[in-house]
Structure formats: C-alpha cells, structure tokens
Design an enzyme around this catalytic site. Sequence first.
Site, PDB file in Angstrom:
ATOM      1  CG  HIS B  77      -1.660   1.247   1.295  1.00 14.55           C
ATOM      2  ND1 HIS B  77      -2.655   1.605   0.597  1.00 14.55           N
ATOM      3  CD2 HIS B  77      -1.380   2.077   2.411  1.00 14.55           C
ATOM      4  CE1 HIS B  77      -3.271   2.925   1.220  1.00 14.55           C
ATOM      5  NE2 HIS B  77      -2.132   3.264   2.158  1.00 14.55           N
ATOM      6  CG  ASP B 106       5.797  17.308 -26.870  1.00 14.29           C
ATOM      7  OD1 ASP B 106       6.071  16.940 -25.860  1.00 14.29           O
ATOM      8  OD2 ASP B 106       5.179  16.791 -27.601  1.00 14.29           O
ATOM      9  CD1 TRP B 142       6.410   3.269   4.082  1.00 12.94           C
ATOM     10  CD2 TRP B 142       7.769   3.950   2.173  1.00 12.94           C
ATOM     11  NE1 TRP B 142       7.046   4.358   4.196  1.00 12.94           N
ATOM     12  CE2 TRP B 142       7.635   5.009   3.196  1.00 12.94           C
ATOM     13  CE3 TRP B 142       8.641   4.319   1.319  1.00 12.94           C
ATOM     14  CZ2 TRP B 142       8.343   6.104   3.229  1.00 12.94           C
ATOM     15  CZ3 TRP B 142       9.202   5.625   1.044  1.00 12.94           C
ATOM     16  CH2 TRP B 142       8.939   6.521   2.021  1.00 12.94           C
ATOM     17  CB  SER B 169      10.203   6.045 -14.363  1.00 11.16           C
ATOM     18  OG  SER B 169       9.321   7.016 -14.761  1.00 11.16           O
ATOM     19  CB  SER B 170      11.289   9.763 -10.788  1.00 11.33           C
ATOM     20  OG  SER B 170      10.582   8.857 -10.145  1.00 11.33           O
ATOM     21  CG  HIS B 253      12.574  14.955   5.179  1.00 11.68           C
ATOM     22  ND1 HIS B 253      11.662  14.604   6.116  1.00 11.68           N
ATOM     23  CD2 HIS B 253      12.324  16.379   5.033  1.00 11.68           C
ATOM     24  CE1 HIS B 253      10.706  15.683   6.288  1.00 11.68           C
ATOM     25  NE2 HIS B 253      11.251  16.699   5.613  1.00 11.68           N
ATOM     26  CD  GLU B 255       9.540  10.246  -3.083  1.00 10.49           C
ATOM     27  OE1 GLU B 255      10.561  10.701  -3.794  1.00 10.49           O
ATOM     28  OE2 GLU B 255       8.541  10.017  -3.427  1.00 10.49           O
ATOM     29  CE1 TYR B 257       8.628  19.407   3.556  1.00  8.26           C
ATOM     30  CE2 TYR B 257      10.658  18.467   3.631  1.00  8.26           C
ATOM     31  CZ  TYR B 257       9.571  18.956   4.184  1.00  8.26           C
ATOM     32  OH  TYR B 257       9.537  19.196   5.663  1.00  8.26           O
ATOM     33  CB  SER B 268      -0.034  28.509  -5.937  1.00  5.74           C
ATOM     34  OG  SER B 268       0.194  27.869  -4.663  1.00  5.74           O
ATOM     35  CG  HIS B 302      12.715  14.958  11.198  1.00  4.82           C
ATOM     36  ND1 HIS B 302      12.500  16.215  10.333  1.00  4.82           N
ATOM     37  CD2 HIS B 302      12.029  13.916  10.295  1.00  4.82           C
ATOM     38  CE1 HIS B 302      11.807  15.983   9.267  1.00  4.82           C
ATOM     39  NE2 HIS B 302      11.525  14.564   9.270  1.00  4.82           N
ATOM     40  CG  HIS B 303      12.013  10.562   8.756  1.00  5.87           C
ATOM     41  ND1 HIS B 303      10.707  10.387   8.351  1.00  5.87           N
ATOM     42  CD2 HIS B 303      12.337  11.608   7.981  1.00  5.87           C
ATOM     43  CE1 HIS B 303      10.286  11.456   7.542  1.00  5.87           C
ATOM     44  NE2 HIS B 303      11.318  12.138   7.470  1.00  5.87           N
ATOM     45  CB  THR B 328       5.104  25.023   5.922  1.00  2.00           C
ATOM     46  OG1 THR B 328       6.511  24.558   5.499  1.00  2.00           O
ATOM     47  CG2 THR B 328       4.060  24.253   5.302  1.00  2.00           C
ATOM     48  CE  LYS B 331       5.379  26.808  -0.707  1.00  2.00           C
ATOM     49  NZ  LYS B 331       4.831  27.449  -2.029  1.00  2.00           N
ATOM     50  NE  ARG B 450       3.992   3.451  10.460  1.00  2.00           N
ATOM     51  CZ  ARG B 450       4.816   3.964   9.617  1.00  2.00           C
ATOM     52  NH1 ARG B 450       5.808   4.417   9.987  1.00  2.00           N
ATOM     53  NH2 ARG B 450       4.840   3.642   8.441  1.00  2.00           N
TER      54      ARG B 450
END
Lengths: 183, 525
Positions: B77, B106, B142, B169-170, B253, B255, B257, B268, B302-303, B328, B331, B450
């Site tokens: 998931h 293009d 994951w 790909s990315s 991290h 990622e 964002y 926006s 921090h993770h 943030t 924004k 979890r």
Amino acid sequence: MAVGNAKTLAKLVVVTLGMFGFGFALVPFYYKICEVTGINSGAEQSLVKNTQIDSSRWVTLEFDANTNEALPWRFKPLQRSLKVHPGQLIQVEYEVSNISDQPIVGQAVPSYGPARAAEFFRKIECFCFTPQTLAAGETRRMPVLFVLDPEMDKEVHTVTLSYTFFDIGTKVQTGSGRSLPHG
Amino acid sequence: MSDAAHAHDDHGHGHPSGVMRWLTTTNHKDIGTLYLFFALIMLFVAGSMALLIRAELFQPGLQLTNPDFFNQLTTMHGLIMIFGVIMPAFSGFANWQVPLMLGAPDMAFPRMNNWAFWVLPVAGLLLMGSFWLPGGAVAGGWTMYPPLFIQGGISYDLTILAVHIMGLSSIMGSINIVTTILNMRAPGLTLMKMPLFCWTWLITAYLLIATMPVLAGAVTMLLTDRNFGTHFFNAAGGGDPVMFQHIFWFFAHPEVYILILPAFGIVSQVIPTFARKPLFGYASMVYATASIAILSFIVWAHHMFTVGMPAAAQLFFMFSTMLIAVPTGVKVFNWVATMWKGSMTFETPMLFAIAFVCLFTIGGFSGLVLAIAPVDIQLHDTYYVVAHFHYVLVSGALFSIFAGIYYWLPKWTGHMYDETLGKWHFWLSVIGMNIVFFPMHFLGLAGMPRRIPDYALQFTEFNQIATVGAFIFGFSQLIFLIVVLKTIKGGAKATDRVWEGAEGLEWTLPSPAPYHTFETAPVVK
C-alpha cells in the site's frame, strides 16, 4: 534551442551520476563521522568502561619468591616490579621448577609488606589457592590475577607480594585453597 | 481523451492508431493522460489494499488475514501509493500543463518522455506480480529497512529492481521538466512571471534529480548485500543497519516534499482563479518553496530519533525540522490572504483546494509535534505517525490532485464535469477522510503501534470508527471515477477560458486543447 537542451541534459546527467556516487560515498563518510564523534563505537561504550579505577595515584608493586629450604624447587617471579593504579585488573606470572628426580606436592603461602595492605589485595586467581604437583624436572608458569582495592590507604605507595613454597609431601590437601582465599 | 477531437490530427500526420498510438506516442498530452490513468488505476489497487487493512483492524484478533499477508498489504500500500499514484499523477499534471503554461510546443525530450512513462508499468508488474511468488510480496515495510529487507525471498529482489526502474523513470521525467522550463519558455515569460505550478515542479524536479540516485545507491547496496556477499548493512559481516536508515532518509525526506511541492503548485493555481484575485505574495511563494527544498536536505534524522544519537544531533534535527514550518507557514498565510476579500465561488476544485489548506495544516501541525525529539520517542511507530502522514498525503497531495483534475479536466476534454457529482465526491471524501484518520491521533497517543494486525481491546472503538470512515472514503472514489469517465465521454461544452477568473496561457487555447499547441510561441508581455 536543441543545442541548449542537449547542454542542459548533459549537465543534469552529470548531476544524476554524481548523486549516485554520493550515495556510496556516504558509507565511508558515515563511518568517519562515527569515528570522529565517538558515537556508535560499540566496543568503547560507557556501559563497559571500568569506573572503579583510581587513576589519580600510582602504587608500585614488588614481587618476591622464596622456597622453604626443605623443598628442592626453583621459584621466581617473571617481573620484579610494576606501577599500577588501584582498581586496575593485573596479571603477573611466576615460574617454578622441580629440580629433584621425583614428583613433589608443594603449596605457596603469600605474605605482604606492609601487612595492612593484605586486606586490600584482592586475588581473583592464584596458584596459591591449590596445592601444586610437579613431576621430576618439570617447569611451570603460573599466573596471579588480582585487583588492588582503591580503598587502600593513600599513604601506602609500595606493596610487596612475597610467596614461599612449602613441601606438603604426599598429603594432598584439596580443601586448603578455600582456607586461603586472600592468602 | 477526446479521441474524436484528435482523430483528424492523427490521420493528418500518419500517426499509428489504437494501442500503438499510446505505446509510441511522444506527445506531451498523450503521455500526461497515460500517467494520469496509470495513477488512477493504481489508486484503486492500493486503495483496495488499504480497505483490506482497515477491514482486518475492525476488530481485535485475526479475522481476514494472517500477520504475514497483513505486512505485505501495508508495505505494498505504501510503495504503490507513493511511487504508483502520487508521483505519476504529478508527472501527468506536469506533462499536460508545463508546456501549455510556458507556451512550449512539447517537452524538451519527447522520446525520453515516452520511455519515462512506459518503464513504469514494468515496475508495477514486478511489484504486483510478487504477490503470486513463493513467500508472497514484500513485507518489510515501504522503508525497506535491513535486516528484514536482506532476509526476505525473491520478491524483495523484484521490489529493489522495481524501485530502480521507478527511480529511473522519475529522473528521466525530471530532466525533461527542468530542461523544458529552463529553455523553452515563451519569449517574455521570465522565470519570475511563470505560473507557480511550474516553479514548484522545477524545484521538485531538482529534488528528484538530487535524491533519486541516492535511493538507487541505497537499494543497490541492499541488492549486493542480498546476492553478492557485500556487508554494507549486514551486522554479521561488520556492516551497520542504522547506516541504511541514514542513507534512506537522506533520500526520503526530500521525497516527502517531492510529494507535496507540486500540490502547493496546483493549489496556488486554483485558489486565485476562484477568489478572482492574483496570488498573494508570488515572490515569497517562490522563495518559500526553494527554502523548503533546501531545508529538506538537513532534517532527515528526525525520522529516526529512536535509533540513538547524541543529544546535540537530536537538537539540531529537531530545530531544523521546526524551521521548515516557517516557509510552510508563509505559504498557508499567502493562500488565506489570496482568499481574503476575494469574490469567492465554491466549485469542486476550489472546495478541494480549501480542504487542502485546512487539512494539510492539521497534518503540518502534527508533524511539528513529531519533530519534538522527546515527544517523538514516545510516538515513534504509533498510529499518531500514521494519522500525521495521511493528513499530509491524503488531504494534502491527493486532494490537490483532485482539485487539479476538476480544474483542468474541462480544458483537456472540452467538456464540463458534472458539478453535482463533483460536490458529492468532495463532501463524502472530506468527511470520510476525517473519520478514518482523525481517531488515529488518539490511538497513537494511547500507544497503539502501527503495522500490527492485532491490537489490545481498549483500542476497538476508535478502530471501528476508522474502518467505517475508510469504507465511506474508499467507495466515494467510485464517484470520482464516474465523473472522470462521464466528462471524457461528453457533457456540457467547456468555454476556452473555462473559469471566469482563470489566468495564464493554457486558457488562451481552445477547449479541448488541440493535439499540437503553441507551434509558434506566443509572446508574453
């Protein structure tokens, strides 16, 4: 326009490959950081550090060895003296030889100078705990493992440990080790 | 989309039709459509897994799954939602919108663009196929932490290869986007005049180019540890499993964002349109986006506050993380200020955008709570964390995608979507989403861990509430599917500008946007 795009592509591919390499460069970098900052060094964790050592003073240990005149053995310490901190775990060795032509059982008896140091001399392992049987002509090295208690009087700067071997003949006293835990 | 409208163009240029048209296409609109459909299918695949997870958690004890299959579900998931839904959906938006917004004909490298998409289904097959292999799919989470990830079966190797492919790909997609934005803007369209969506994607693409290769390196090390006798992370061979966490989060991290900056871009665009006011503080939005991206490189630990690190490091990572709340906050302030005294109307895109601003802020605040190292040690790996990242990824990233789809779908298909169904979709989603994830805060604070298929009896009520919410939320996405399919097939004709307050080059084109656009660049004053 197309030339500009190809240039940008080349730059971005270089960045991509560089960052791929950077991922691997993080491995030595990680270990270097751990080494410099002293984190993650499992062998030196504070948990296993001996906090009982009084590193503020030195004590000189002198080692002496004698045999009772009736015993045909040669007996000597392998080191004459040692400078130690109280609380340090120390191991020294003695060497004993049976120079006669028959097996003999002997037992060592320790003594201390000054005598009041005796109670602070904590032996963990000693050949004097048990009778020693030496075959004719046999030579043997024997360890003593001990800690000098940091509680020992501050004015004692030198401690002499002296052993004397006695012939206990054929009478094997297996229990005698227990009666002599600190000599 | 709108095949009838393109049919003429296709035949005119001798393009292949049918399946070959989609396999060989180099058109940015076709590729954008492919990305979006891929994401839509994967949304339902990974969403079904989430419903299975929630069904299992309806009661304590094991009802539907065994623990190993449950772990496979949570792992897959997560992987599919991140790499198969959110990222491809944003790539789809970028493909459709970046050339239209910049006045470019293009993308810069159309053939590479085709490749960037078509390797994705291969990665999807490797991931999904592993469910049917001996041992089942990956069950190591994951985040792919060793030692678990160097001990599993064949599906772990396939997952590593899939991650390599998705990364490739990315990277290809990002190189395309950066090059297009830097080199192919219409004359007069300076960087600081660009729509904010392009800015957020430019910065996101740089983040991807900088961090995806690091992930590729990390999973390559996992692969060699598994198969070629290296010991990067294998403690038995002198490696360090904690090092994987450092390398992984150095990628992951930024990622997170990558998963939210394009969302900021979409919102926006949407809010000024329906507030009928220009975006408040455009320049500060650009600088805030860049600040978030730069800060994202120095906060990774921090993770992993619980792995053990010196107090000085904990303080550094704690305060640098909290610092991210400042840009943030800028924004969120700017979005609210844009709406302030605007002539607002509440069509579906605007509703999703407003829900985004409110609910993403809740997710941001719970992130701030988790940034506090001593609190995090209490909450680490509890449902509080699950609640936090679903507030930023579901009501953040996914809601912005819904907003974007409703906003641009009339431009893409030439038809207005069904506003009544759109509103049903919105209200059921926003209510369902909060019923699922809000109780998880309380579960986490009470200590429910979890990734565990069973739980203590006292957690039952909140879990049942969450499961009911999950089914409301999950099934209301079928409404979204119906809306999208109905809009593609037909509906009221959309005007060129579509929305009264819409600004930007894409709205100067006819609806639907022709197959080829801006072959001569427009001039922006």
